[in-house]
Design a protein around this motif. Sequence first.
Motif, PDB file in Angstrom:
ATOM      1  N   PHE A 176       4.216   1.096  -1.640  1.00 30.67           N
ATOM      2  CA  PHE A 176       3.658  -0.207  -1.979  1.00 30.67           C
ATOM      3  C   PHE A 176       3.602  -0.364  -3.494  1.00 30.67           C
ATOM      4  N   SER A 177       3.977  -1.551  -3.949  1.00 30.99           N
ATOM      5  CA  SER A 177       4.011  -1.842  -5.381  1.00 30.99           C
ATOM      6  C   SER A 177       2.633  -2.231  -5.898  1.00 30.99           C
ATOM      7  N   MET A 178       2.327  -1.789  -7.118  1.00 33.90           N
ATOM      8  CA  MET A 178       1.108  -2.231  -7.770  1.00 33.90           C
ATOM      9  C   MET A 178       1.234  -3.712  -8.137  1.00 33.90           C
ATOM     10  N   ALA A 179       0.134  -4.455  -7.974  1.00 36.90           N
ATOM     11  CA  ALA A 179       0.127  -5.861  -8.373  1.00 36.90           C
ATOM     12  C   ALA A 179      -0.533  -6.042  -9.729  1.00 36.90           C
ATOM     13  N   ASN A 180      -1.271  -5.046 -10.182  1.00 34.90           N
ATOM     14  CA  ASN A 180      -1.924  -5.134 -11.492  1.00 34.90           C
ATOM     15  C   ASN A 180      -1.006  -4.544 -12.557  1.00 34.90           C
ATOM     16  N   THR A 181      -1.459  -4.584 -13.797  1.00 39.32           N
ATOM     17  CA  THR A 181      -0.678  -4.026 -14.894  1.00 39.32           C
ATOM     18  C   THR A 181      -1.161  -2.619 -15.193  1.00 39.32           C
ATOM     19  N   SER A 182      -0.481  -1.980 -16.121  1.00 43.71           N
ATOM     20  CA  SER A 182      -0.864  -0.615 -16.486  1.00 43.71           C
ATOM     21  C   SER A 182      -2.102  -0.595 -17.378  1.00 43.71           C
ATOM     22  N   ALA A 183      -2.577  -1.764 -17.815  1.00 46.49           N
ATOM     23  CA  ALA A 183      -3.831  -1.839 -18.572  1.00 46.49           C
ATOM     24  C   ALA A 183      -4.981  -1.767 -17.567  1.00 46.49           C
ATOM     25  N   LEU A 184      -5.222  -0.566 -17.031  1.00 43.33           N
ATOM     26  CA  LEU A 184      -6.168  -0.382 -15.934  1.00 43.33           C
ATOM     27  C   LEU A 184      -7.600  -0.711 -16.362  1.00 43.33           C
ATOM     28  N   GLN A 185      -8.318  -1.308 -15.445  1.00 39.93           N
ATOM     29  CA  GLN A 185      -9.731  -1.549 -15.643  1.00 39.93           C
ATOM     30  C   GLN A 185     -10.502  -0.651 -14.675  1.00 39.93           C
ATOM     31  N   ASN A 186     -11.225   0.304 -15.232  1.00 40.18           N
ATOM     32  CA  ASN A 186     -11.995   1.256 -14.421  1.00 40.18           C
ATOM     33  C   ASN A 186     -11.105   2.029 -13.442  1.00 40.18           C
ATOM     34  N   GLY A 187      -9.850   2.259 -13.825  1.00 40.83           N
ATOM     35  CA  GLY A 187      -8.956   3.042 -12.994  1.00 40.83           C
ATOM     36  C   GLY A 187      -8.577   2.372 -11.693  1.00 40.83           C
ATOM     37  N   LEU A 188      -8.575   1.044 -11.648  1.00 41.65           N
ATOM     38  CA  LEU A 188      -8.288   0.328 -10.407  1.00 41.65           C
ATOM     39  C   LEU A 188      -6.794   0.066 -10.250  1.00 41.65           C
ATOM     40  N   LEU A 189      -6.330   0.138  -8.997  1.00 40.48           N
ATOM     41  CA  LEU A 189      -4.971  -0.236  -8.637  1.00 40.48           C
ATOM     42  C   LEU A 189      -5.048  -1.286  -7.533  1.00 40.48           C
ATOM     43  N   GLU A 190      -4.191  -2.300  -7.641  1.00 39.05           N
ATOM     44  CA  GLU A 190      -4.179  -3.379  -6.646  1.00 39.05           C
ATOM     45  C   GLU A 190      -2.849  -3.396  -5.895  1.00 39.05           C
ATOM     46  N   PHE A 191      -2.908  -3.727  -4.602  1.00 43.25           N
ATOM     47  CA  PHE A 191      -1.721  -3.808  -3.765  1.00 43.25           C
ATOM     48  C   PHE A 191      -1.829  -5.030  -2.854  1.00 43.25           C
ATOM     49  N   VAL A 192      -0.687  -5.610  -2.530  1.00 44.92           N
ATOM     50  CA  VAL A 192      -0.622  -6.687  -1.543  1.00 44.92           C
ATOM     51  C   VAL A 192       0.249  -6.175  -0.406  1.00 44.92           C
ATOM     52  N   ILE A 193      -0.350  -6.018   0.784  1.00 45.39           N
ATOM     53  CA  ILE A 193       0.304  -5.303   1.875  1.00 45.39           C
ATOM     54  C   ILE A 193       0.431  -6.195   3.098  1.00 45.39           C
ATOM     55  N   LYS A 194       1.646  -6.278   3.625  1.00 40.74           N
ATOM     56  CA  LYS A 194       1.903  -7.059   4.833  1.00 40.74           C
ATOM     57  C   LYS A 194       1.368  -6.293   6.053  1.00 40.74           C
ATOM     58  N   ILE A 195       0.683  -7.009   6.931  1.00 43.40           N
ATOM     59  CA  ILE A 195       0.150  -6.413   8.154  1.00 43.40           C
ATOM     60  C   ILE A 195       1.128  -6.674   9.297  1.00 43.40           C
ATOM     61  N   TYR A 196       1.758  -5.605   9.792  1.00 44.32           N
ATOM     62  CA  TYR A 196       2.691  -5.717  10.913  1.00 44.32           C
ATOM     63  C   TYR A 196       2.001  -5.285  12.199  1.00 44.32           C
ATOM     64  N   PRO A 197       2.290  -5.944  13.316  1.00 43.35           N
ATOM     65  CA  PRO A 197       1.634  -5.608  14.594  1.00 43.35           C
ATOM     66  C   PRO A 197       1.793  -4.151  14.991  1.00 43.35           C
ATOM     67  N   ASP A 198       2.949  -3.550  14.665  1.00 45.98           N
ATOM     68  CA  ASP A 198       3.193  -2.158  15.035  1.00 45.98           C
ATOM     69  C   ASP A 198       3.300  -1.247  13.820  1.00 45.98           C
ATOM     70  N   GLY A 199       2.847  -1.714  12.659  1.00 41.57           N
ATOM     71  CA  GLY A 199       2.966  -0.927  11.439  1.00 41.57           C
ATOM     72  C   GLY A 199       1.976   0.229  11.402  1.00 41.57           C
ATOM     73  N   LEU A 200       2.473   1.426  11.143  1.00 44.67           N
ATOM     74  CA  LEU A 200       1.613   2.611  11.134  1.00 44.67           C
ATOM     75  C   LEU A 200       0.532   2.511  10.072  1.00 44.67           C
ATOM     76  N   PHE A 201       0.923   2.244   8.825  1.00 42.51           N
ATOM     77  CA  PHE A 201      -0.079   2.163   7.761  1.00 42.51           C
ATOM     78  C   PHE A 201      -0.842   0.844   7.825  1.00 42.51           C
ATOM     79  N   SER A 202      -0.128  -0.254   8.074  1.00 44.06           N
ATOM     80  CA  SER A 202      -0.809  -1.550   8.020  1.00 44.06           C
ATOM     81  C   SER A 202      -1.855  -1.692   9.120  1.00 44.06           C
ATOM     82  N   GLN A 203      -1.609  -1.099  10.289  1.00 40.87           N
ATOM     83  CA  GLN A 203      -2.623  -1.152  11.336  1.00 40.87           C
ATOM     84  C   GLN A 203      -3.812  -0.253  11.008  1.00 40.87           C
ATOM     85  N   PHE A 204      -3.532   0.876  10.346  1.00 36.72           N
ATOM     86  CA  PHE A 204      -4.628   1.726   9.865  1.00 36.72           C
ATOM     87  C   PHE A 204      -5.454   0.963   8.832  1.00 36.72           C
TER      88      PHE A 204
END
Length: 367
Positions: A176-204
């Motif tokens: 999954f790609s980061m949506a934020n920049t490398s100028a981290l705020q408090n060490g945060l990383l952001e992701f935008v993830i598609k939820i698939y009906p049978d997706g192993l990670f997305s269902q988790f």
Amino acid sequence: MVLQGWVAAPPNIYPDGDALSRKHLVRFEPVGVEIEVPEDKTVLEAAFDQGVMLMHGCKEGQCAACKSFLLDGEDVEHDRYSTFALPDFEKDEGYVLLCRAHAYEDLTIELLNYDEEMIKSGLPIQEAMVEVVSKKHVTHDMCHLVVRLLDPAEIKFFPGQYVDFTVPGSDEIRSFSMANTSALQNGLLEFVIKIYPDGLFSQFLEHRLAPGDRLTIKGPYGMFTLRDNPGAGLVFIGGGAGIAPILSVLRSMAERGVDRVSRFYYGVRTKQDLCFEDELRALEHKLPKFEYIPALSEPGEDDWNGETGLITDVVRRCETNLADTDCYVCGPPPMVEAALELLPSLGVNSARIFYDKFTTTGEPANA
């Protein structure tokens, strides 16, 4: 042995563990870069460890993005890979998949796909533990996941790159790609993830993951980063969760005051599938030469006055000459393939089209 288009890995020829201490020199042409490769690591893994950013995609022997040619040396063994990425006749001719290849002698390898701007600017790959801060839906089937780095507290990456998540309770990974920049705020990383009906990670993610839970990530990977080419225009083409790395690059451009003519074509099915609209419209004011162009492929009865149709068709209608333009593409594989076919016909130099080639690994797409 071939099974359903896959070639199995050979048996361990060093069962006593001697391979752990053996290293061989691998030289890459035509760039003249040399690295040491331990026998227990693939050539691609060893390059990552030493900050050499070779072309790659799935890292699982499926996509052929890392396919190269053996110029000197022949003692190479491959981990399990798909014969669609490396057919037997190509392997016999001397082609190798760097993400699957182990060197058992010194080698000289010709890189068929490489980016001279990136190859020596890679960041060493790190493994990290992260803690979930929040998750919320930004559309009915896309989730905005925010995590905080725990150990280490910082990972350096270029805007647009991605990390691999280990799926809890399994050896599977999802990218999954980061949506934020490398100028981290408090060490945060952001992701935008598609939820698939049978997706192993997305269902988790959808049903089990909660704030405070911990996950293991590894990275950064990927070639989807802004190249230094001040005189060139920029066109971004995205769809679905492919918005994440594009958002990262656009946010970075705003932070740095990048003054380049740029347009972002974003394709979704319906008006309800649009996300980050307010921020993207705000970026049009922060970046005076930037234009955001969303399009609906299935507008139906939506109250919509914007572009309609497949996003590549919209680009075809709106753009007539993209010579001297850098293009960045991220989204579902069919959209990416359509864009790669379209852009050269509009005058884009194929060397100036940037994308990360994801493949399906139990989910309809990784992005």
